[in-house]
Design an enzyme around this catalytic site. Sequence first.
Site, PDB file in Angstrom:
ATOM      1  N   ASN A   9       4.420 -56.304  42.160  1.00 42.79           N
ATOM      2  CA  ASN A   9       4.649 -57.089  40.886  1.00 42.79           C
ATOM      3  C   ASN A   9       5.373 -58.413  41.026  1.00 42.79           C
ATOM      4  O   ASN A   9       6.551 -58.301  41.307  1.00 42.79           O
ATOM      5  CB  ASN A   9       5.217 -56.093  39.785  1.00 42.79           C
ATOM      6  CG  ASN A   9       5.633 -56.920  38.600  1.00 42.79           C
ATOM      7  OD1 ASN A   9       4.971 -58.070  38.370  1.00 42.79           O
ATOM      8  ND2 ASN A   9       6.347 -56.379  37.742  1.00 42.79           N
ATOM      9  N   TRP A  10       4.504 -59.451  41.521  1.00 45.63           N
ATOM     10  CA  TRP A  10       5.160 -60.619  41.693  1.00 45.63           C
ATOM     11  C   TRP A  10       6.167 -61.171  40.579  1.00 45.63           C
ATOM     12  O   TRP A  10       6.982 -62.300  40.749  1.00 45.63           O
ATOM     13  CB  TRP A  10       4.123 -61.761  41.965  1.00 45.63           C
ATOM     14  CG  TRP A  10       3.248 -61.449  43.330  1.00 45.63           C
ATOM     15  CD1 TRP A  10       3.566 -60.501  44.264  1.00 45.63           C
ATOM     16  CD2 TRP A  10       2.073 -62.155  43.430  1.00 45.63           C
ATOM     17  NE1 TRP A  10       2.548 -60.804  44.966  1.00 45.63           N
ATOM     18  CE2 TRP A  10       1.732 -61.657  44.823  1.00 45.63           C
ATOM     19  CE3 TRP A  10       1.534 -63.404  43.264  1.00 45.63           C
ATOM     20  CZ2 TRP A  10       0.696 -62.165  45.557  1.00 45.63           C
ATOM     21  CZ3 TRP A  10       0.340 -63.809  43.889  1.00 45.63           C
ATOM     22  CH2 TRP A  10       0.086 -63.315  45.109  1.00 45.63           C
ATOM     23  N   LYS A  11       6.036 -60.698  39.247  1.00 47.39           N
ATOM     24  CA  LYS A  11       6.622 -61.170  38.201  1.00 47.39           C
ATOM     25  C   LYS A  11       6.244 -62.820  37.948  1.00 47.39           C
ATOM     26  O   LYS A  11       5.069 -63.287  38.332  1.00 47.39           O
ATOM     27  CB  LYS A  11       8.179 -61.057  37.948  1.00 47.39           C
ATOM     28  CG  LYS A  11       8.291 -59.485  38.501  1.00 47.39           C
ATOM     29  CD  LYS A  11       9.807 -58.873  38.184  1.00 47.39           C
ATOM     30  CE  LYS A  11       9.694 -57.461  38.341  1.00 47.39           C
ATOM     31  NZ  LYS A  11      11.116 -57.050  38.433  1.00 47.39           N
ATOM     32  N   HIS A  96       6.138 -53.172  31.047  1.00 48.67           N
ATOM     33  CA  HIS A  96       7.082 -53.279  31.936  1.00 48.67           C
ATOM     34  C   HIS A  96       8.574 -53.510  31.123  1.00 48.67           C
ATOM     35  O   HIS A  96       8.247 -54.298  29.833  1.00 48.67           O
ATOM     36  CB  HIS A  96       6.735 -54.379  32.869  1.00 48.67           C
ATOM     37  CG  HIS A  96       7.751 -54.605  34.249  1.00 48.67           C
ATOM     38  ND1 HIS A  96       9.127 -55.158  33.909  1.00 48.67           N
ATOM     39  CD2 HIS A  96       7.783 -54.157  35.052  1.00 48.67           C
ATOM     40  CE1 HIS A  96       9.582 -55.143  34.896  1.00 48.67           C
ATOM     41  NE2 HIS A  96       8.804 -54.441  35.999  1.00 48.67           N
ATOM     42  N   GLU A  98      10.683 -55.606  31.411  1.00 43.90           N
ATOM     43  CA  GLU A  98      11.119 -56.868  31.166  1.00 43.90           C
ATOM     44  C   GLU A  98      10.440 -57.543  29.757  1.00 43.90           C
ATOM     45  O   GLU A  98      10.753 -58.217  29.114  1.00 43.90           O
ATOM     46  CB  GLU A  98      10.727 -57.760  32.326  1.00 43.90           C
ATOM     47  CG  GLU A  98      12.088 -57.529  33.360  1.00 43.90           C
ATOM     48  CD  GLU A  98      11.239 -57.713  34.792  1.00 43.90           C
ATOM     49  OE1 GLU A  98      10.193 -58.322  35.180  1.00 43.90           O
ATOM     50  OE2 GLU A  98      12.182 -57.068  35.835  1.00 43.90           O
ATOM     51  N   GLU A 168      10.079 -46.855  36.112  1.00 41.15           N
ATOM     52  CA  GLU A 168      11.220 -47.666  36.617  1.00 41.15           C
ATOM     53  C   GLU A 168      12.281 -47.523  35.665  1.00 41.15           C
ATOM     54  O   GLU A 168      12.518 -48.163  34.657  1.00 41.15           O
ATOM     55  CB  GLU A 168      10.338 -49.051  36.516  1.00 41.15           C
ATOM     56  CG  GLU A 168       9.005 -49.375  37.170  1.00 41.15           C
ATOM     57  CD  GLU A 168       8.884 -50.828  37.336  1.00 41.15           C
ATOM     58  OE1 GLU A 168       8.759 -50.851  38.378  1.00 41.15           O
ATOM     59  OE2 GLU A 168       9.070 -51.459  36.474  1.00 41.15           O
ATOM     60  N   GLY A 174      15.463 -54.696  40.136  1.00 39.36           N
ATOM     61  CA  GLY A 174      16.335 -56.019  40.781  1.00 39.36           C
ATOM     62  C   GLY A 174      17.963 -55.996  40.910  1.00 39.36           C
ATOM     63  O   GLY A 174      18.456 -56.935  41.100  1.00 39.36           O
ATOM     64  N   SER A 214      13.951 -51.473  42.898  1.00 37.36           N
ATOM     65  CA  SER A 214      14.497 -51.659  44.225  1.00 37.36           C
ATOM     66  C   SER A 214      14.113 -50.696  45.377  1.00 37.36           C
ATOM     67  O   SER A 214      14.922 -50.363  46.284  1.00 37.36           O
ATOM     68  CB  SER A 214      16.039 -51.610  44.162  1.00 37.36           C
ATOM     69  OG  SER A 214      16.748 -52.512  43.123  1.00 37.36           O
ATOM     70  N   GLY A 235       8.881 -55.026  43.188  1.00 40.00           N
ATOM     71  CA  GLY A 235       9.043 -56.401  42.738  1.00 40.00           C
ATOM     72  C   GLY A 235       9.393 -57.411  43.890  1.00 40.00           C
ATOM     73  O   GLY A 235       8.503 -57.619  44.643  1.00 40.00           O
ATOM     74  N   GLY A 236      10.530 -57.391  44.177  1.00 44.37           N
ATOM     75  CA  GLY A 236      11.294 -58.280  45.046  1.00 44.37           C
ATOM     76  C   GLY A 236      10.489 -58.178  46.595  1.00 44.37           C
ATOM     77  O   GLY A 236      10.487 -59.027  46.974  1.00 44.37           O
TER      78      GLY A 236
END
Length: 251
Positions: A9-11, A96, A98, A168, A174, A214, A235-236
């Site tokens: 997930n590049w966000k 998600h 966010e 999640e 993150g 993470s 993510g990251g």
Amino acid sequence: MRKNIVAGNWKMNKNLQEGVEFAKELDKALTGKSPKCDVVIGTPFIHLATVTSVVDAKRVGVSAQNCADKVSGAYTGEVSAAMVASTGAGYVILGHSERRTYYGETSAKLKEKVKLALENNLKPIFCIGETKDEREGNTHFEVVKSQIVEALFDLSADDFSKIILAYEPVWAIGTGLTATSAQAQEMHAHIRKILADKYGKEVADNTTILYGGSCNKNNAKELFACPDIDGGLIGGASLKVEDFMPIIEAF
Ligand code: 13P
């Protein structure tokens, strides 16, 4: 049997050129390999059409990170599930945390989004997870159950079988604070039990449940070794091929 999946997930990261470069690099890195999981990248909307054209769909699946809760019409700035599907993308990340937190996405809205995604043959990667306060207040099992029941349990067993779930925990996203494999496994088993109670053991056993928060090349192996963890939503660590590939290879 259910599929293992590693999804990125590049966000809101990468411009179009950077995204296309990543997609080509990942496709090349996977060429000639037989990973023990499906690989998906979740890109911003504007990347979808180009990214699907530069990867081999058998190697790399492509996902949007959201879609509208309406079919079409006067909804300025929105992108419909049909539009996402028309790019060649096969998946859509929905719910998600966010989006729930910053864009006010409620279960009622998510229910519409899931319905439209399925009508357009997109596979929803549906996210659920508790906040830190909810975990500390010991309501995490209940919270996750409500998120599933409210948005998904109107689906028929046939439609539900097209859903991929992603647990999640919000406190792990993150933050570098990963859930321990025991905490993640405990929640994944809880989720599978909820699915079995509603749809039966076969549907529950066939549902892919990803872990996100993470997850990286150092902890993926231990997490993916748990019986109810079928991969990750990353993510990251999905932003660089050199970080993402070892997670794929953790299976
Ligand atoms: P991180 O891997 O950066 O914690 O993000 C997880 C996530 O939110 C994936 O959807």
